[in-house]
Design a protein around this motif. Structure first.
Motif, PDB file in Angstrom:
ATOM      1  N   THR A  11      67.573  40.794  53.496  1.00 34.53           N
ATOM      2  CA  THR A  11      68.822  41.563  53.461  1.00 34.53           C
ATOM      3  C   THR A  11      69.288  41.782  54.891  1.00 34.53           C
ATOM      4  OG1 THR A  11      67.851  43.779  53.593  1.00 34.53           O
ATOM      5  CG2 THR A  11      67.937  42.740  51.419  1.00 34.53           C
ATOM      6  N   SER A  12      70.527  42.223  55.051  1.00 34.82           N
ATOM      7  CA  SER A  12      71.099  42.359  56.399  1.00 34.82           C
ATOM      8  C   SER A  12      71.838  43.678  56.545  1.00 34.82           C
ATOM      9  CB  SER A  12      72.039  41.193  56.705  1.00 34.82           C
ATOM     10  OG  SER A  12      73.045  41.107  55.711  1.00 34.82           O
ATOM     11  N   SER A  13      71.166  44.776  56.212  1.00 33.99           N
ATOM     12  CA  SER A  13      71.767  46.100  56.359  1.00 33.99           C
ATOM     13  C   SER A  13      70.743  47.041  56.965  1.00 33.99           C
ATOM     14  CB  SER A  13      72.229  46.649  55.004  1.00 33.99           C
ATOM     15  OG  SER A  13      72.646  48.006  55.135  1.00 33.99           O
ATOM     16  N   ASP A  14      71.183  47.858  57.913  1.00 32.98           N
ATOM     17  CA  ASP A  14      70.264  48.822  58.501  1.00 32.98           C
ATOM     18  C   ASP A  14      70.124  50.071  57.641  1.00 32.98           C
ATOM     19  OD1 ASP A  14      72.733  49.925  58.898  1.00 32.98           O
ATOM     20  OD2 ASP A  14      72.615  49.965  61.083  1.00 32.98           O
ATOM     21  N   ASN A  15      70.721  50.081  56.459  1.00 32.92           N
ATOM     22  CA  ASN A  15      70.590  51.196  55.526  1.00 32.92           C
ATOM     23  C   ASN A  15      69.619  50.887  54.386  1.00 32.92           C
ATOM     24  OD1 ASN A  15      72.512  52.960  56.789  1.00 32.92           O
ATOM     25  ND2 ASN A  15      74.146  51.678  55.945  1.00 32.92           N
ATOM     26  N   ASP A  16      68.876  49.778  54.500  1.00 39.26           N
ATOM     27  CA  ASP A  16      67.925  49.400  53.457  1.00 39.26           C
ATOM     28  C   ASP A  16      66.548  49.995  53.762  1.00 39.26           C
ATOM     29  OD1 ASP A  16      69.984  47.978  52.397  1.00 39.26           O
ATOM     30  OD2 ASP A  16      69.259  46.017  53.064  1.00 39.26           O
ATOM     31  N   CYS A  17      65.779  50.228  52.718  1.00 38.19           N
ATOM     32  CA  CYS A  17      64.427  50.753  52.916  1.00 38.19           C
ATOM     33  C   CYS A  17      63.594  50.544  51.655  1.00 38.19           C
ATOM     34  CB  CYS A  17      64.455  52.253  53.260  1.00 38.19           C
ATOM     35  SG  CYS A  17      64.744  53.338  51.852  1.00 38.19           S
ATOM     36  N   CYS A  18      62.330  50.835  51.802  1.00 36.52           N
ATOM     37  CA  CYS A  18      61.412  51.053  50.685  1.00 36.52           C
ATOM     38  C   CYS A  18      61.311  49.871  49.721  1.00 36.52           C
ATOM     39  CB  CYS A  18      61.803  52.305  49.909  1.00 36.52           C
ATOM     40  SG  CYS A  18      62.187  53.738  50.945  1.00 36.52           S
ATOM     41  N   PRO A  19      60.901  48.688  50.174  1.00 37.06           N
ATOM     42  CA  PRO A  19      60.773  47.547  49.262  1.00 37.06           C
ATOM     43  C   PRO A  19      59.637  47.743  48.265  1.00 37.06           C
ATOM     44  CG  PRO A  19      59.851  47.005  51.403  1.00 37.06           C
ATOM     45  CD  PRO A  19      60.509  48.335  51.553  1.00 37.06           C
ATOM     46  N   ALA A  20      59.787  47.152  47.073  1.00 38.38           N
ATOM     47  CA  ALA A  20      58.755  47.175  46.026  1.00 38.38           C
ATOM     48  C   ALA A  20      58.756  45.830  45.327  1.00 38.38           C
ATOM     49  CB  ALA A  20      59.018  48.298  45.025  1.00 38.38           C
ATOM     50  N   TRP A  21      57.580  45.214  45.175  1.00 40.49           N
ATOM     51  CA  TRP A  21      57.464  43.879  44.594  1.00 40.49           C
ATOM     52  C   TRP A  21      57.417  43.933  43.068  1.00 40.49           C
ATOM     53  CZ3 TRP A  21      56.700  39.162  47.354  1.00 40.49           C
ATOM     54  CH2 TRP A  21      56.571  39.296  48.742  1.00 40.49           C
ATOM     55  N   SER A  22      57.982  42.907  42.446  1.00 44.56           N
ATOM     56  CA  SER A  22      57.744  42.711  41.015  1.00 44.56           C
ATOM     57  C   SER A  22      56.304  42.234  40.838  1.00 44.56           C
ATOM     58  CB  SER A  22      58.716  41.677  40.449  1.00 44.56           C
ATOM     59  OG  SER A  22      58.498  40.400  41.042  1.00 44.56           O
ATOM     60  N   PRO A  23      55.710  42.451  39.657  1.00 43.12           N
ATOM     61  CA  PRO A  23      54.312  42.064  39.464  1.00 43.12           C
ATOM     62  C   PRO A  23      54.030  40.575  39.683  1.00 43.12           C
ATOM     63  CG  PRO A  23      55.003  43.565  37.749  1.00 43.12           C
ATOM     64  CD  PRO A  23      56.237  43.193  38.498  1.00 43.12           C
ATOM     65  N   ASP A  24      55.015  39.708  39.419  1.00 43.22           N
ATOM     66  CA  ASP A  24      54.788  38.281  39.633  1.00 43.22           C
ATOM     67  C   ASP A  24      55.172  37.829  41.045  1.00 43.22           C
ATOM     68  OD1 ASP A  24      57.515  38.356  39.621  1.00 43.22           O
ATOM     69  OD2 ASP A  24      57.786  37.021  37.913  1.00 43.22           O
ATOM     70  N   SER A  25      55.536  38.793  41.911  1.00 41.62           N
ATOM     71  CA  SER A  25      55.842  38.547  43.330  1.00 41.62           C
ATOM     72  C   SER A  25      57.064  37.660  43.532  1.00 41.62           C
ATOM     73  CB  SER A  25      54.623  37.918  44.039  1.00 41.62           C
ATOM     74  OG  SER A  25      53.505  38.765  43.950  1.00 41.62           O
TER      75      SER A  25
END
Length: 794
Positions: free
Chosen positions: A287-301
């Motif tokens: 992504t290309s925004s400085d307002n993004d945070c807190c990634p979380a993966w789906s179980p199948d990655s």
């Protein structure tokens, strides 16, 4: 104990050298024969209680998988108590087990000392026991729940040997043999005849012992002094996750081989969510925004969910983990992760905003369920689950008014959600667990510090990893779910540290840490003139451990901590920072304090057998270790007459103030109700000390000759190190409403506190000249967030 580890600096070994040493360790373990007698009794080999696990066969104790030093009589006592949990084990029975009938010693003193060492290893307290309860004049009782693992032992001896040392017992049965190195290693067992062992066997055992001692000598020589390898092994397993600066909020894929994180750059388009393989220097921008945070993966990655803030509101987005480079079979991928309802066409793969059914997220932290069907987030009145298949939103917690639930984390089996519950100011944060279907939750623990980020389950679901500032700076802690009051700090992570992430496979821990260089600032606080701080010593440390500045008695010199030589050591310079020279070379020194005559410095040194109190003359010579035992001893200071050194130790079960003769001798306990980091008043009448090592401790005092321990109600520094006894009173700095840091003076004669100045930040350390006219304190210089990685985290 020798002073070698204090005299010689830590030797840096190359990778080939370390491999050679490890091979020597392997050779010694597998070539040298050993005879081990199994522990007799009607109980299994391994037991588990609280965060501890003990092996009665190998006589080892672990805490959260880290080995704890415990041997001899304290271990024997633990074995006896574990064998009879909940029962009284009389002192007489313990005495008979520990000492033969023909031994002439002070049994009561010896038994008390052994029990105290056991409590020290367990972190237990005699006043508020969690494991070992004292029944006065009768004995002891193990009061924690014990879980037994493994099978019952048999009375047998096990020998491991090589082809070079083989023999046959007199009964004619062959003793087991292990093949030479290079073949498959085997471990076998046999019952030994009760008859006298053969001469051939004794010769073999003698040769083995000789080989072992020779090998141990070679190994010690090859590994330098002390336990530098064992100390360094933890450091080698902790490293930056990626070489990029300003990285935050790491999250593992299910297999633990990839990590998503937020990376901030000066150009807006360069900031956003990135993905990298563990061990790779290459990262892919998603992504290309400085307002993004807190990634979380789906179980199948294959997918990554993240939060984006816009106009002070959060939204949840999805993006392909491969960045959209693999556009074929998208429908199949979406079906596998229950995303068919909103998967974009293959030709326009990109990020996608999720519909949260008019429930606007209140915070950015999110969690993806292990079954891939839902995402948890914090909403306006509790925690919510967003069903990915149909965008339905279901609330799973209902907190009381003015209470906030946030930071969801799914258990490994997906049946429960852990979260943080914030109450009003002044009330401790709490960690709760609620069924994923909703309903009444259970409070796991109440944390005396502030919780800085979402808690995480361990890979096996038996413990919780969380960030707390209970010691003054945010650090990572770990507690068992069935014994939450046993929380211990994860020392490998250091401090400040938050946002932990635990891989479900691969035994890895990632977290965010603030890397900063610390400098020493000074400020004149005389009644006339403007009080403005000025830089005295720049960049004493590239970690958060230093600098601990302390003025000499005449105010002309400055002692402090610095890692500029590669390890944290004690340095001395002119008052203005000029002409610095290194005093110690111990591989880990801290908390320097001047002797009254200004000719020596006392400090604490980190060693494999516990922290020691050490004195060094500024005119050269070998250091002197004042605390030779294995108990942790820290935060020393001198008495005004120079005859004693005060220090803090938990040797009695909890932290208390002790003193030891400056020339060496037996330690004497000063406080009885808790104490840390003591200073004697300039008139030599009182000992002032922090009540605890935690954040914002109370300051207490006790007469030098003993007496009532009383608090100073108007003195609350930010840390145990941000205060100093001076003429007429106490200088201290701590947080205050409306200001980041306030320097205060407490007048002992008037019992009144006066505000001196406002600083930019609350320092951890504060030093002052004896007259109180000049103060020195730490302030950060260059700072950057860095995602860190701990390997082999179990």
């Amino acid at each position: 104990m020798t002073n070698d580890f204090l005299i010689r600096p830590r030797e840096q070994k190359s990778v080939p050298q370390r491999k050679k040493i490890e091979k020597m360790r392997y050779d010694l373990r597998n070539v040298v024969p050993r005879v081990e007698m199994r522990v007799t009794g009607n109980y299994p080999d391994r037991a588990r209680f609280g965060p501890f696990e003990v092996d009665l066969h190998t006589r080892e104790l672990w805490k959260f998988g880290v080995r704890v030093k415990l041997a001899g009589q304290p271990f024997e006592i633990l074995a006896m108590l574990l064998n009879r949990p909940g029962e009284l084990v009389p002192r007489e029975e313990l005495r008979n087990r520990l000492w033969p009938s023909d031994t002439f010693v002070d049994f009561n003193h010896g038994l008390n000392a052994a029990v105290n060492k056991l409590r020290e290893a367990l972190g237990d307290s005699a006043d508020e026991p969690r494991y070992i309860e004292t029944l006065p004049r009768r004995g002891y009782r193990f009061i924690a729940r014990v879980e037994w693992l493994g099978a019952k032992p048999t009375i047998a001896a096990v020998e491991r040997t090589s082809d070079a040392v083989s023999s046959r017992g007199e009964s004619g049965s062959s003793l087991p043999r292990a093949p030479m190195l290079g073949g498959a290693m085997e471990t076998s067992k046999a019952e030994l005849s009760p008859q006298r062992p053969s001469l051939r066997y004794l010769i073999g055992a003698g040769a083995a012992l000789t080989l072992f001692l020779a090998g141990a000598l070679i190994l010690r020589t090859a590994s330098g002094y002390g336990a530098s390898l064992s100390t360094r092994s933890l450091v080698e397993h902790t490293r930056p996750l990626v070489s990029l600066p300003d990285t935050a909020t790491p999250a593992f894929s299910l297999d633990g081989n990839s990590v998503a994180f937020f990376h901030e750059r000066s150009e807006a388009a360069g900031s956003g969510i990135y993905v990298t393989a563990v061990g790779s220097d290459q990262a892919r921008q998603l992504t290309s925004s400085d307002n993004d945070c807190c990634p979380a993966w789906s179980p199948d990655s294959r997918w990554i969910a993240f939060s984006r803030q816009h106009d002070h509101e959060y939204s949840i987005y999805l993006v392909p983990a491969d960045g959209g480079n693999e556009q074929k079979d998208i429908a199949e991928k979406a079906s596998a992760t229950h995303l068919a309802a909103f998967t974009l066409p293959p030709a326009s793969l990109s990020e996608r905003k999720l519909d949260t059914a008019n429930v606007i997220p209140r915070r950015g932290e999110i969690a993806w369920s292990p079954d891939g069907k839902s995402i948890a987030f914090a909403g306006p009145s509790g925690l919510y689950l967003l069903a990915l298949e149909n965008s339905a939103v279901h609330r799973i917690t209902t907190p009381p008014p003015v209470v906030e639930d946030w930071g969801p984390s799914f258990s490994p089996d997906g049946k429960s959600v852990m979260f943080v519950r914030n109450r009003q100011i002044g009330v401790p944060d709490e960690i709760w667990i609620v069924p994923v279907t909703g309903g009444e939750g259970v409070r796991l623990l109440s944390e005396r510090g502030r919780i800085a980020s979402p808690p995480q389950w361990s890979f096996d679901g038996r413990s919780v990893i969380f960030s707390s500032n209970r010691t003054g700076h945010p650090g990572l802690w770990r507690a068992l779910l069935d014994a939450p009051d046993t929380a211990v700090q994860i020392s490998e992570a250091g401090s400040p540290a938050w946002d932990p992430a635990v891989s479900r496979r691969g035994y890895r821990l990632a977290y965010e840490r603030l890397l900063r260089s610390l400098s020493i600032w000074q400020m004149e606080i005389s009644e006339s003139g403007e009080k403005r701080p000025y830089l005295a010593v720049s960049s004493t440390s590239d970690t958060d451990q230093g600098p601990g500045p302390q003025f000499s008695p005449d105010g002309k010199k400055l002692a402090y901590m610095s890692d500029r030589s590669g390890t944290m050591e004690i340095w001395v310079s002119n008052r203005d920072g000029r002409n610095p020279f290194q005093v110690s070379a111990v591989g880990g020194a801290g908390t320097p304090r001047w002797s009254p005559d200004g000719q020596a410095i006392v400090f604490d040194a980190t060693t494999p057998s516990g922290s020691k109190i050490v004195t060094m003359s500024l005119h050269g010579g070998a250091p002197q270790i004042l605390t030779q035992d294995s108990f942790h001893s820290v935060c020393p200071s001198w008495s005004r007459d120079g005859r004693w050194v005060y220090f803090a130790s938990s040797r009695s079960g909890d932290w208390q103030v002790w003193k030891v003769p400056a020339s060496g001798g037996a330690p004497l306990q000063i406080t009885q109700h808790g104490g840390h980091a003591a200073f004697e008043s300039l008139d030599g009448k009182y000992i002032y000390y922090a009540k605890t090592p935690w954040a914002e401790p109370e300051i207490w005092r006790v007469p030098v000759d003993g007496g009532e321990e009383t608090p100073l109600p108007l003195v609350r520094p930010g840390t145990w190190a941000s205060w100093q006894v001076v003429e007429r009173g106490i200088l201290f700095v701590g947080p205050s409403l409306g200001h980041q840091a306030v320097l205060n003076f407490y007048d002992l004669s008037k019992g009144r506190t006066t505000t001196i100045a406002v600083l930019d930040r609350v320092p951890f350390w504060l030093g002052a000249t004896p007259d109180g006219h000049t103060v020195a304190f730490d302030q950060p210089g260059r700072e950057q967030d860095q995602a860190m990685l701990v390997e082999n985290f179990r």
